[in-house]
Motif scaffolding. Structure first.
Motif, PDB file in Angstrom:
ATOM      1  N   THR A   1     109.389  -3.926 -80.030  1.00  0.00           N
ATOM      2  CA  THR A   1     108.724  -4.505 -78.852  1.00  0.00           C
ATOM      3  C   THR A   1     108.549  -3.453 -77.773  1.00  0.00           C
ATOM      4  O   THR A   1     107.494  -3.376 -77.133  1.00  0.00           O
TER       5      THR A   1
ATOM      6  N   THR B   1     104.879  -2.278 -76.467  1.00  0.00           N
ATOM      7  CA  THR B   1     104.608  -2.436 -75.034  1.00  0.00           C
ATOM      8  C   THR B   1     104.272  -1.089 -74.395  1.00  0.00           C
ATOM      9  O   THR B   1     103.337  -0.984 -73.594  1.00  0.00           O
ATOM     10  N   SER B   2     105.020  -0.066 -74.749  1.00  0.00           N
ATOM     11  CA  SER B   2     104.755   1.280 -74.208  1.00  0.00           C
ATOM     12  C   SER B   2     103.370   1.763 -74.628  1.00  0.00           C
ATOM     13  O   SER B   2     102.627   2.319 -73.820  1.00  0.00           O
TER      14      SER B   2
ATOM     15  N   ALA C   1     100.783  -0.067 -75.422  1.00  0.00           N
ATOM     16  CA  ALA C   1      99.780  -0.876 -74.719  1.00  0.00           C
ATOM     17  C   ALA C   1      99.608  -0.396 -73.277  1.00  0.00           C
ATOM     18  O   ALA C   1      98.480  -0.326 -72.771  1.00  0.00           O
ATOM     19  N   MET C   2     100.700  -0.043 -72.631  1.00  0.00           N
ATOM     20  CA  MET C   2     100.619   0.448 -71.245  1.00  0.00           C
ATOM     21  C   MET C   2      99.895   1.790 -71.181  1.00  0.00           C
ATOM     22  O   MET C   2      99.054   2.010 -70.310  1.00  0.00           O
TER      23      MET C   2
END
Length: 166
Positions: free
Chosen positions: A8, A12-13, A15-16
């Protein structure tokens, strides 16, 4: 204590970074373009013995500078059709604003659409045709971003310099 799943965290990283990268790239590209345009303006000014003390840049496409000591206006237009010019204000009689617009009808309402805005320089020597420097071109930009006030401001500044002694 909260535990974070490594998968996760990685997703998330990613996507950022993916979301932020176009903004970072555009910012870098814009800064590089601005620096190159400013260097070109300064090089042209120096080569024509002008040291502008008043500047104005807008839309990363236009740059005006005025050397009050030698009374020279330096103008740069960047982009597809670049232009560089120096106007000696000692040879200028009058500065006016040139506008081209057309009217459209939307229902019962009439609207004036500005197509072109420029400063026009009328010279003391009548054989010298007037010179225009573009402030806004409706073919390049779909809206105004204060160009009318820029034109009026520079007309006042230049008229004041025309009236002041050498």
């Amino acid at each position: 204590m909260i535990s974070i799943d490594p998968v996760t965290l990685a997703v998330t990283s990613f996507a950022m970074v993916a979301t932020a990268s176009p903004f970072v790239y555009y910012s870098y590209k814009l800064k590089k373009l601005t620096t190159a345009n400013l260097a070109s303006f300064e090089e042209f000014s120096t080569s024509n013995n002008a040291v502008p003390t008043q500047h104005e840049r807008w839309r990363n496409h236009y740059h005006l500078g005025l050397d009050c000591q030698s009374k020279k206006l330096v103008y740069h237009r960047f982009g597809s059709y670049p232009e560089q010019s120096i106007i000696d204000l000692n040879e200028v009689n009058k500065v006016s604003i040139q506008e081209k617009s057309h009217m459209i009808h939307v229902g019962k309402e009439k609207r004036h659409i500005l197509e072109y805005l420029a400063l026009q320089f009328h010279f003391k020597d009548s054989s010298h045709s007037p010179k225009t420097v573009e402030i806004y071109d409706g073919e390049l930009f779909s809206d105004l971003a204060g160009e009318r006030s820029i034109a009026e401001k520079w007309q006042r500044i230049l008229e004041k310099n025309l009236k002041s002694p050498i």
